[in-house]
Motif scaffolding. Structure first.
Motif, PDB file in Angstrom:
ATOM      1  N   LEU A  26       0.836  -1.204   0.000  1.00 28.92           N
ATOM      2  CA  LEU A  26       0.000   0.000   0.000  1.00 28.92           C
ATOM      3  C   LEU A  26       0.870   1.252   0.000  1.00 28.92           C
ATOM      4  O   LEU A  26       0.560   2.227  -0.678  1.00 28.92           O
ATOM      5  CB  LEU A  26      -0.934   0.003   1.212  1.00 28.92           C
ATOM      6  CG  LEU A  26      -2.177  -0.867   1.110  1.00 28.92           C
ATOM      7  CD1 LEU A  26      -2.964  -0.824   2.417  1.00 28.92           C
ATOM      8  CD2 LEU A  26      -3.065  -0.434  -0.040  1.00 28.92           C
ATOM      9  N   ALA A  27       1.953   1.228   0.758  1.00 29.68           N
ATOM     10  CA  ALA A  27       2.867   2.388   0.798  1.00 29.68           C
ATOM     11  C   ALA A  27       3.504   2.628  -0.572  1.00 29.68           C
ATOM     12  O   ALA A  27       3.648   3.780  -1.001  1.00 29.68           O
ATOM     13  CB  ALA A  27       3.937   2.174   1.856  1.00 29.68           C
ATOM     14  N   ILE A  28       3.877   1.558  -1.246  1.00 31.68           N
ATOM     15  CA  ILE A  28       4.462   1.682  -2.592  1.00 31.68           C
ATOM     16  C   ILE A  28       3.462   2.320  -3.539  1.00 31.68           C
ATOM     17  O   ILE A  28       3.769   3.293  -4.231  1.00 31.68           O
ATOM     18  CB  ILE A  28       4.909   0.296  -3.114  1.00 31.68           C
ATOM     19  CG1 ILE A  28       6.158  -0.167  -2.367  1.00 31.68           C
ATOM     20  CG2 ILE A  28       5.135   0.318  -4.622  1.00 31.68           C
ATOM     21  CD1 ILE A  28       6.508  -1.635  -2.563  1.00 31.68           C
ATOM     22  N   LEU A  29       2.258   1.782  -3.564  1.00 33.95           N
ATOM     23  CA  LEU A  29       1.235   2.301  -4.469  1.00 33.95           C
ATOM     24  C   LEU A  29       0.844   3.728  -4.097  1.00 33.95           C
ATOM     25  O   LEU A  29       0.659   4.571  -4.971  1.00 33.95           O
ATOM     26  CB  LEU A  29       0.017   1.384  -4.442  1.00 33.95           C
ATOM     27  CG  LEU A  29      -0.844   1.430  -5.688  1.00 33.95           C
ATOM     28  CD1 LEU A  29      -0.048   1.097  -6.929  1.00 33.95           C
ATOM     29  CD2 LEU A  29      -2.007   0.489  -5.555  1.00 33.95           C
ATOM     30  N   GLU A  30       0.760   4.004  -2.808  1.00 35.83           N
ATOM     31  CA  GLU A  30       0.433   5.354  -2.368  1.00 35.83           C
ATOM     32  C   GLU A  30       1.476   6.357  -2.859  1.00 35.83           C
ATOM     33  O   GLU A  30       1.145   7.444  -3.327  1.00 35.83           O
ATOM     34  CB  GLU A  30       0.349   5.376  -0.849  1.00 35.83           C
ATOM     35  CG  GLU A  30       0.040   6.731  -0.280  1.00 35.83           C
ATOM     36  CD  GLU A  30       0.014   6.674   1.222  1.00 35.83           C
ATOM     37  OE1 GLU A  30       1.053   6.976   1.848  1.00 35.83           O
ATOM     38  OE2 GLU A  30      -1.037   6.307   1.774  1.00 35.83           O
ATOM     39  N   THR A  35       2.622  10.897  -6.004  1.00 39.60           N
ATOM     40  CA  THR A  35       3.656  11.727  -6.628  1.00 39.60           C
ATOM     41  C   THR A  35       3.684  11.621  -8.144  1.00 39.60           C
ATOM     42  O   THR A  35       4.101  12.553  -8.815  1.00 39.60           O
ATOM     43  CB  THR A  35       5.059  11.337  -6.122  1.00 39.60           C
ATOM     44  OG1 THR A  35       5.371  10.021  -6.575  1.00 39.60           O
ATOM     45  CG2 THR A  35       5.140  11.439  -4.606  1.00 39.60           C
ATOM     46  N   GLY A  36       3.294  10.449  -8.677  1.00 42.45           N
ATOM     47  CA  GLY A  36       3.414  10.218 -10.116  1.00 42.45           C
ATOM     48  C   GLY A  36       4.850   9.991 -10.548  1.00 42.45           C
ATOM     49  O   GLY A  36       5.135   9.878 -11.739  1.00 42.45           O
ATOM     50  N   ARG A 170       0.506  15.146  -6.740  1.00 43.93           N
ATOM     51  CA  ARG A 170       0.756  14.898  -8.161  1.00 43.93           C
ATOM     52  C   ARG A 170       0.270  16.052  -9.037  1.00 43.93           C
ATOM     53  O   ARG A 170       0.685  16.182 -10.174  1.00 43.93           O
ATOM     54  CB  ARG A 170       0.170  13.568  -8.591  1.00 43.93           C
ATOM     55  CG  ARG A 170      -1.317  13.516  -8.737  1.00 43.93           C
ATOM     56  CD  ARG A 170      -1.850  12.166  -9.210  1.00 43.93           C
ATOM     57  NE  ARG A 170      -1.304  11.745 -10.462  1.00 43.93           N
ATOM     58  CZ  ARG A 170      -0.483  10.695 -10.625  1.00 43.93           C
ATOM     59  NH1 ARG A 170      -0.143   9.964  -9.596  1.00 43.93           N
ATOM     60  NH2 ARG A 170      -0.016  10.381 -11.801  1.00 43.93           N
ATOM     61  N   HIS A 171      -0.603  16.897  -8.541  1.00 43.95           N
ATOM     62  CA  HIS A 171      -1.091  18.029  -9.310  1.00 43.95           C
ATOM     63  C   HIS A 171      -0.321  19.310  -9.002  1.00 43.95           C
ATOM     64  O   HIS A 171      -0.663  20.370  -9.509  1.00 43.95           O
ATOM     65  CB  HIS A 171      -2.589  18.235  -9.062  1.00 43.95           C
ATOM     66  CG  HIS A 171      -3.407  17.078  -9.536  1.00 43.95           C
ATOM     67  ND1 HIS A 171      -4.600  16.749  -8.961  1.00 43.95           N
ATOM     68  CD2 HIS A 171      -3.192  16.154 -10.505  1.00 43.95           C
ATOM     69  CE1 HIS A 171      -5.085  15.678  -9.569  1.00 43.95           C
ATOM     70  NE2 HIS A 171      -4.245  15.292 -10.496  1.00 43.95           N
ATOM     71  N   ARG A 172       0.695  19.180  -8.152  1.00 44.11           N
ATOM     72  CA  ARG A 172       1.536  20.328  -7.811  1.00 44.11           C
ATOM     73  C   ARG A 172       3.002  19.937  -7.995  1.00 44.11           C
ATOM     74  O   ARG A 172       3.782  19.962  -7.050  1.00 44.11           O
ATOM     75  CB  ARG A 172       1.290  20.748  -6.362  1.00 44.11           C
ATOM     76  CG  ARG A 172      -0.166  21.132  -6.101  1.00 44.11           C
ATOM     77  CD  ARG A 172      -0.367  21.529  -4.686  1.00 44.11           C
ATOM     78  NE  ARG A 172      -0.361  23.002  -4.637  1.00 44.11           N
ATOM     79  CZ  ARG A 172      -0.467  23.698  -3.530  1.00 44.11           C
ATOM     80  NH1 ARG A 172      -0.553  23.109  -2.365  1.00 44.11           N
ATOM     81  NH2 ARG A 172      -0.458  24.999  -3.572  1.00 44.11           N
ATOM     82  N   PRO A 173       3.380  19.572  -9.219  1.00 45.54           N
ATOM     83  CA  PRO A 173       4.738  19.051  -9.433  1.00 45.54           C
ATOM     84  C   PRO A 173       5.833  20.105  -9.258  1.00 45.54           C
ATOM     85  O   PRO A 173       6.984  19.762  -9.001  1.00 45.54           O
ATOM     86  CB  PRO A 173       4.700  18.540 -10.874  1.00 45.54           C
ATOM     87  CG  PRO A 173       3.627  19.335 -11.533  1.00 45.54           C
ATOM     88  CD  PRO A 173       2.621  19.615 -10.457  1.00 45.54           C
TER      89      PRO A 173
END
Length: 193
Positions: A26-30, A35-36, A170-173
């Motif tokens: 879950l941490a990996i996927l999160e 972040t993307g 991810r929307h604030r790169p």
């Protein structure tokens, strides 16, 4: 087909749910979804607190069920870089209604997910007094009882998502605003009769 990291995926397969029902996975996927950023096993090892070889095992398990995939190499091609094909995942609880295997997988995944979020909340509460005043004033934990129809609740949740979405990592790169911190928003709305 959507661009990598741009789709929202429904999880209906019990194999996917069982693969996700582990805190490290879950941490990996999160991390990938928030972040993307494509990431290596060594980088993930620091995030999940495991060795790179243990982390590699969890990455392979997620890849087996198409939750993650290899990303293009960053350079010499010697290290494997991983990315998520989706920006978020949603469990379709309707799928488990008549199938005991799916229901058991859903229950296991939800238990791990909720335990992780509760652990984060408990960790914050234990250190809250040590936070700067501005963060103590800004953070909150609240429970409200509302009286709504299913349509009103659906609209309410859509409005909450509209407020949260532009603030997601991810929307604030670009560089975050001065003083910005990662904040976990845990929100649940459910019938409680």
């Amino acid at each position: 087909m959507a661009e990598v990291g741009q789709e929202r995926r429904q999880i209906t397969d019990p194999k996917m749910m069982r693969a996700l029902a582990h805190p490290a996975r879950l941490a990996i996927l999160e991390h990938l979804n928030s972040t993307g950023e494509p990431t290596t096993a060594t980088e993930f090892a620091e995030i999940v607190g495991l060795s790179p070889s243990a982390t590699s095992y969890h990455l392979r398990e997620l890849a087996k069920v198409n939750m993650i995939e290899e990303a293009p190499s960053r350079g010499d091609g010697r290290e494997r870089v991983w990315q998520s094909p989706a920006h978020s995942f949603q469990i379709d609880l309707e799928q488990g209604r008549g199938d005991p295997e799916t229901r058991a997988a859903e229950d296991a995944l939800m238990a791990v997910y909720l335990e992780r979020d509760q652990a984060r909340l408990r960790a914050f509460l234990s250190r809250a007094r040590d936070e700067p005043q501005e963060w103590r004033d800004a953070a909150g934990l609240t429970t409200s009882t509302i009286f709504v129809t299913a349509d009103e609740l659906k609209t309410f949740l859509e409005q909450v998502h509209e407020l949260i979405d532009p603030l997601k990592k991810r929307h604030r790169p670009e560089a975050p605003p001065d003083g910005a911190r990662t904040v976990r928003v845990h929100f649940a709305a459910f019938p409680d009769d």
